[in-house]
Design a protein around this motif. Structure first.
Motif, short mmCIF file in Angstrom:
data_model
loop_
_atom_site.label_atom_id
_atom_site.label_comp_id
_atom_site.label_asym_id
_atom_site.label_seq_id
_atom_site.Cartn_x
_atom_site.Cartn_y
_atom_site.Cartn_z
N PHE A 45 -4.91 6.92 -2.64
CA PHE A 45 -5.59 6.97 -1.40
C PHE A 45 -4.55 7.37 -0.53
CE2 PHE A 45 -8.07 6.04 2.42
CZ PHE A 45 -9.40 6.89 1.94
N LEU A 46 -4.55 8.07 0.50
CA LEU A 46 -3.54 8.45 1.65
C LEU A 46 -2.17 8.32 0.76
CD1 LEU A 46 -5.16 6.21 4.27
CD2 LEU A 46 -5.19 8.77 4.25
N GLY A 47 -2.20 9.09 -0.21
CA GLY A 47 -0.48 9.21 -0.84
C GLY A 47 -0.09 8.10 -1.43
N LYS A 48 -0.65 6.92 -1.56
CA LYS A 48 -0.43 5.54 -2.18
C LYS A 48 -1.56 5.01 -3.14
CE LYS A 48 3.28 4.50 0.53
NZ LYS A 48 3.82 3.43 1.15
N LYS A 49 -1.74 4.00 -3.24
CA LYS A 49 -2.59 3.45 -4.20
C LYS A 49 -3.62 2.26 -3.60
CE LYS A 49 -0.05 -0.05 -7.08
NZ LYS A 49 0.16 -0.34 -8.25
N GLU A 79 -1.87 -8.85 -1.35
CA GLU A 79 -2.51 -9.85 -2.49
C GLU A 79 -3.79 -9.05 -3.27
OE1 GLU A 79 -4.76 -13.84 -3.48
OE2 GLU A 79 -3.93 -13.73 -1.57
N PHE A 80 -4.55 -8.20 -2.61
CA PHE A 80 -5.36 -7.63 -3.33
C PHE A 80 -5.41 -6.17 -3.55
CE2 PHE A 80 -7.20 -11.73 -1.61
CZ PHE A 80 -7.87 -12.10 -2.83
N GLY A 81 -4.45 -5.48 -2.65
CA GLY A 81 -4.13 -4.20 -3.15
C GLY A 81 -5.12 -3.31 -2.00
N LEU A 82 -5.36 -3.61 -0.85
CA LEU A 82 -5.99 -2.75 0.09
C LEU A 82 -5.20 -1.99 1.23
CD1 LEU A 82 -8.53 -6.20 0.97
CD2 LEU A 82 -8.40 -4.42 -1.06
N GLY A 83 -5.97 -1.22 1.90
CA GLY A 83 -5.40 -0.35 2.97
C GLY A 83 -5.66 -1.10 4.18
N MET A 84 -4.70 -0.98 5.21
CA MET A 84 -4.99 -1.65 6.54
C MET A 84 -4.40 -0.71 7.66
SD MET A 84 -3.05 -5.40 7.37
CE MET A 84 -3.15 -5.83 9.49
N GLY A 109 3.84 -5.08 1.22
CA GLY A 109 4.29 -4.27 -0.09
C GLY A 109 4.39 -2.64 0.22
N ASP A 110 5.09 -2.01 -0.57
CA ASP A 110 5.22 -0.66 -0.33
C ASP A 110 4.26 0.27 -0.94
OD1 ASP A 110 7.41 -1.19 1.30
OD2 ASP A 110 8.85 -1.04 -0.77
N ASP A 111 3.31 -0.38 -1.93
CA ASP A 111 2.52 0.20 -2.56
C ASP A 111 1.28 0.87 -2.04
OD1 ASP A 111 4.06 0.27 -4.80
OD2 ASP A 111 3.22 -1.55 -5.86
N TYR A 112 0.78 0.08 -0.88
CA TYR A 112 -0.64 0.20 -0.26
C TYR A 112 -0.41 0.75 1.08
CZ TYR A 112 -1.07 -3.31 -4.25
OH TYR A 112 -0.94 -3.79 -5.34
N LYS A 143 7.53 0.81 9.53
CA LYS A 143 7.61 1.23 8.00
C LYS A 143 6.06 1.39 7.74
CE LYS A 143 11.81 -1.44 6.84
NZ LYS A 143 12.44 -2.44 5.73
N THR A 144 5.32 1.98 8.52
CA THR A 144 3.86 2.24 8.48
C THR A 144 4.31 3.93 7.91
OG1 THR A 144 3.79 2.76 10.93
CG2 THR A 144 2.79 0.90 9.89
N ASP A 145 2.82 4.09 7.24
CA ASP A 145 2.79 5.17 6.37
C ASP A 145 2.41 6.51 7.54
OD1 ASP A 145 3.24 4.53 3.71
OD2 ASP A 145 1.47 3.34 3.90
N GLY A 146 1.97 6.34 8.39
CA GLY A 146 1.21 7.12 9.36
C GLY A 146 0.51 6.45 10.66
#
Length: 328
Positions: A45-49, A79-84, A109-112, A143-146
């Motif tokens: 989702f959105l180029g990440k996971k 912790e739960f791997g959510l987007g924000m 983290g960098d993954d989400y 360091k936000t994705d957009g």
């Protein structure tokens, strides 16, 4: 076992459900799946996971209490791997005192996916002053994705300190897309959008559309409540808008028309139950996650452990729905 049976006998008459209470949206299929095993199924989702389809929608920033809230939310996202999405970052252009409230990437983290946020009025001013590069700078520093651009003309109209827009928001979004390297999400703030606004956005190269639909926190009403000088003539504007279900149907119709560029949706605004969100993501013809603001905020105001329990319950309920419910 004996205690359990006694409880069943005691509660049996109180546990009945009438036909009128039956949820008409789902086929219940108890034969076709075992209970969920709790395993995570990451998805793009959105180029990440993301590990789960829950988006922490933009809320607040720029105060001492907001900083503590954002830390909890960012920690939970990691912790739960959510987007924000962050609350409005406008204050960062006005003062250097609040950067720590927003520098949360290390917690997520960098993954989400993690997005900054600005209002359409701030974007209009940046474009007018030929300072759109400040948006890229903002994303670099955080360091936000957009960036999420929130569209709120009615809120601004009733806010005592509100800004008056000089241009249609769609023009500002198009100009920004031509000038920035940052992915852009566009959202409303509690009243949703109609067909023509959705159609215009889906045909643009934005990363995602977030609904911000009618039925949740209504910032037009909030701003009217802040004023003692407001006429009752304006009160009816608080009920204008479109629900998440209505907007999902409009998105589906526009997708069928073809020729769209935006391919991801954050369904937010007035999602009252997990099954409401589950249903809308399943019928949406574009990849979609559920965005929630006040629900996360309610638990982020408490101990972090309570926020953890809330999210775990959401995850467990979603997995149960995926195992046993099929949309009709």
């Amino acid at each position: 076992m004996e205690d359990r049976k006694k409880e069943h006998l005691h509660l049996a008459f109180e546990a009945s459900i009438s036909r009128a209470q039956a949820d008409p949206r789902f086929m219940y299929e108890p034969m076709l799946s075992a209970h969920p095993n709790g395993k995570v199924k990451p998805f793009p989702f959105l180029g990440k996971k993301m590990n789960h389809p829950f988006w922490i929608s933009s809320m607040t920033g720029g105060t001492q209490r907001a900083g503590a809230i954002n830390v909890k939310l960012a920690k939970a996202a990691g912790e739960f791997g959510l987007g924000m999405g962050l609350g409005s970052c406008r204050v960062l252009f006005e003062s250097d005192d609040y950067w720590d409230d927003f520098k949360l990437r290390s917690l997520i983290g960098d993954d989400y996916p993690f997005y900054a946020n600005l209002g359409i009025a701030q974007l209009e001013k940046l474009l007018e002053n030929k300072e759109s590069e400040k948006i890229d700078y903002l994303n670099q520093q955080l360091k936000t994705d957009g960036t999420i651009i929130h569209i709120n003309p009615l809120q601004e109209a009733f806010q005592p300190e509100g800004d008056k827009l000089k241009r249609p928001p769609i023009e500002c979004i198009q100009e920004l897309l031509e000038q920035t390297k940052s992915p852009i999400i566009v959202k409303e703030v509690g009243q949703g959008m109609g067909m023509e606004s959705i159609r215009a956005l889906l045909k643009m190269n934005i990363a995602a559309l977030e609904f911000g639909a009618l039925g949740g926190t209504n910032f037009t009403k909030l701003e009217q409540m802040r004023r003692i000088d407001i006429s009752s003539i304006f009160e009816s504007f608080t009920t204008v808008g479109h629900t998440a279900e209505e907007m999902t149907m409009m998105v589906n119709q526009i997708v069928e028309e073809g020729n769209i560029k935006c391919k991801q949706i954050i369904i937010s605004g007035g999602i009252k139950s997990l099954l409401d969100g589950y249903y809308l993501t399943k019928i949406c013809k574009l990849p979609a996650v559920i965005g929630m603001g006040s629900a996360f905020l309610n638990y982020a105001l408490k101990d972090y452990e309570e926020l953890q329990v809330f999210i775990r319950n959401m995850v467990d309920a979603w997995q149960l729905a995926e195992a046993f419910l099929k949309v009709k």
